[in-house]
Motif scaffolding. Structure first.
Motif, PDB file in Angstrom:
ATOM      1  N   ALA A 356     103.078 -22.479 124.388  1.00  0.00           N
ATOM      2  CA  ALA A 356     102.688 -23.476 123.020  1.00  0.00           C
ATOM      3  C   ALA A 356     103.603 -24.820 122.413  1.00  0.00           C
ATOM      4  N   VAL A 357     104.757 -23.205 121.835  1.00  0.00           N
ATOM      5  CA  VAL A 357     105.849 -24.140 121.164  1.00  0.00           C
ATOM      6  C   VAL A 357     107.214 -25.566 122.461  1.00  0.00           C
ATOM      7  N   ARG A 358     107.101 -24.451 123.280  1.00  0.00           N
ATOM      8  CA  ARG A 358     108.471 -24.766 124.399  1.00  0.00           C
ATOM      9  C   ARG A 358     107.648 -26.445 125.074  1.00  0.00           C
ATOM     10  N   ASP A 359     106.661 -26.091 125.439  1.00  0.00           N
ATOM     11  CA  ASP A 359     105.679 -27.660 125.684  1.00  0.00           C
ATOM     12  C   ASP A 359     105.940 -28.603 124.847  1.00  0.00           C
ATOM     13  N   HIS A 360     105.140 -28.211 123.227  1.00  0.00           N
ATOM     14  CA  HIS A 360     104.598 -29.705 122.296  1.00  0.00           C
ATOM     15  C   HIS A 360     106.889 -30.145 121.593  1.00  0.00           C
ATOM     16  N   VAL A 361     107.463 -28.868 121.770  1.00  0.00           N
ATOM     17  CA  VAL A 361     108.664 -28.998 121.024  1.00  0.00           C
ATOM     18  C   VAL A 361     109.312 -30.498 122.258  1.00  0.00           C
ATOM     19  N   GLY A 362     109.119 -29.753 123.930  1.00  0.00           N
ATOM     20  CA  GLY A 362     110.112 -30.556 124.359  1.00  0.00           C
ATOM     21  C   GLY A 362     109.147 -31.700 124.531  1.00  0.00           C
ATOM     22  N   ALA A 363     107.921 -32.334 124.674  1.00  0.00           N
ATOM     23  CA  ALA A 363     107.459 -33.581 124.328  1.00  0.00           C
ATOM     24  C   ALA A 363     107.968 -34.216 123.065  1.00  0.00           C
ATOM     25  N   TRP A 364     108.122 -33.326 122.011  1.00  0.00           N
ATOM     26  CA  TRP A 364     108.729 -34.590 120.652  1.00  0.00           C
ATOM     27  C   TRP A 364     110.107 -34.771 121.166  1.00  0.00           C
ATOM     28  N   LEU A 365     110.997 -34.043 121.262  1.00  0.00           N
ATOM     29  CA  LEU A 365     112.015 -34.515 121.912  1.00  0.00           C
ATOM     30  C   LEU A 365     112.284 -35.896 122.780  1.00  0.00           C
ATOM     31  N   GLU A 366     111.426 -35.666 123.997  1.00  0.00           N
ATOM     32  CA  GLU A 366     111.503 -36.798 124.961  1.00  0.00           C
ATOM     33  C   GLU A 366     111.144 -38.220 124.136  1.00  0.00           C
ATOM     34  N   ARG A 367     110.194 -37.957 123.435  1.00  0.00           N
ATOM     35  CA  ARG A 367     110.056 -38.715 122.353  1.00  0.00           C
ATOM     36  C   ARG A 367     110.796 -39.800 121.129  1.00  0.00           C
ATOM     37  N   HIS A 368     111.460 -38.938 120.911  1.00  0.00           N
ATOM     38  CA  HIS A 368     113.098 -38.554 120.028  1.00  0.00           C
ATOM     39  C   HIS A 368     113.554 -39.129 119.852  1.00  0.00           C
TER      40      HIS A 368
END
Length: 386
Positions: A356-368
């Motif tokens: 869960a952390v890998r997926d959500h943090v990865g998506a946040w990094l891509e957006r910012h």
């Protein structure tokens, strides 16, 4: 020593029954007879009210430190009847106050549990010099008085009631505790945690003891508010956003809720909880959190060529500098290592939280991308100092 002196038979066995066992060994039931055990008494009294409020999704609970040294816990629930409605019903309030392990409560295992050994209200009653129980239900107000765990009389009707709810007022026994003076600050910190970890829970704490007049603080919010606290997120943010998410995962029979941000500080602050209980020693959910964060950050850094080919991965031990985070899991059947219940176990919990952390943090990094680059650079600089 003679053989007679060494003999051991049934005549030497002393059976301790009921609340006498709690009064004989209070530390076994509330953790200690110091201030820590005193505050646990408050949490034990609070647990049924919090459980009921979260189960039905509405209401509030108010705790008051009275001027005469008592503690009053009042909720606006339907009111716990003094007597059970039948064999299939939950135990009545009198049974909960006088029988060990009579605190059966419907609503599932994920709801916040504040009790330490499952004895709940019976421990509060046994360890109090006196206790008053009041129930407001179906338009009537009933009251029962206790002294050191023993009922002084059956419940009596004390007139009409406006609204409904249950109120317990107790005075910790000075013969058993090193101090009977509750710390407002200690209780306020714990209540703030509970409100942040359980969105929709409304609580208040009032202190009537100060000579200058009473003070009251109210608590509600969510994990985002928890991370925004100055003591949690020391220093200014490297990025202003707070990343928060909640994921339900049947593989671990529970859910994980995370909030985090990076701050301009060398300190790592990761607060972890299991079913709203502090897990000061960490465990599977914290291991999964760190592994998931490190994997997401390393993957992003390599895809954007922010790390040289020969640079090592940003392992879990390297990514914590300046990180402020709250990791909270709510599980049907939490497993702990050891009797202190502060170290969470479970391989499924670790892997589900990591994913869960890998997926959500990865998506946040891509957006910012701009903030992500700053975080990667900061972690790489910190690793270079190792």
């Amino acid at each position: 020593m003679s053989d007679a002196a060494n003999m051991y038979d049934a005549g030497r066995i002393h059976v301790i029954e009921g609340l006498e066992a709690i009064r004989r060994r209070p530390g076994m039931y509330v953790g200690s007879t110091s201030a820590r055990g005193l505050h646990q008494m408050v949490y034990e009294a609070l647990s049924p009210a919090v459980h009921a409020l979260l189960t039905r999704g509405a209401g509030r609970v108010d705790v008051t430190l009275t001027a005469d040294g008592g503690v009053r816990v009042a909720d606006d629930g339907p009111g716990i009847p003094f007597e059970s409605a039948g064999d299939a019903a939950a135990p009545g309030l009198e049974a909960r106050l006088t029988r060990l392990y009579a605190g059966w409560e419907p609503g599932g295992g994920r709801v916040a549990r504040l009790d330490l050994r499952g004895v709940g209200l019976s421990a509060v009653n046994a360890l109090s010099s006196r206790l008053t129980a009041e129930v407001r239900r179906e338009g009537a107000r009933e009251v029962q008085e206790y002294a050191r765990g023993v009922a002084l009389a059956p419940p009596t009707t004390a007139g009409p009631a406006a609204g409904s709810g249950t109120t317990l007022t107790f005075w910790p026994d000075a013969d058993l505790f090193e101090t009977t003076e509750c710390s407002y600050d200690v209780l306020a910190e714990r209540f703030r945690e509970l409100a942040f970890l359980n969105r929709g829970l409304r609580m208040s704490l009032t202190d009537e003891r100060p000579p200058g007049g009473a003070r009251t603080e109210r608590f509600e919010g969510g994990v985002r508010d928890f991370v925004a606290l100055p003591e949690t997120a020391a220093g200014g943010p490297v990025h202003p956003d707070i990343l928060d998410f909640e994921v339900e995962d049947p593989r671990m029979a529970g859910s994980v809720e995370v909030a985090l941000r990076w701050c301009d500080s060398g300190k790592e602050t990761v607060r972890s909880f299991a079913n709203s209980r502090r897990t000061d020693e960490g465990g599977a959910h914290v291991e999964g959190f760190r592994a998931g964060w490190a994997t997401a950050l390393t993957t992003y850094a390599r895809e954007r060529r922010l790390l040289a080919a020969g640079d090592p991965d940003l392992g879990a031990e390297r990514v914590g500098e300046g990180l402020a985070a709250v990791v909270s899991v709510k599980l049907d059947q939490p497993e702990f290592r050891g009797a202190t219940l502060t170290l969470l176990a479970g391989a499924e919990v670790r892997s589900c939280v990591e994913e869960a952390v890998r997926d959500h943090v990865g998506a946040w990094l891509e957006r910012h991308p701009e903030q992500a680059s700053a975080v990667v650079a900061r972690v790489a600089r910190g690793a270079g100092r190792d």
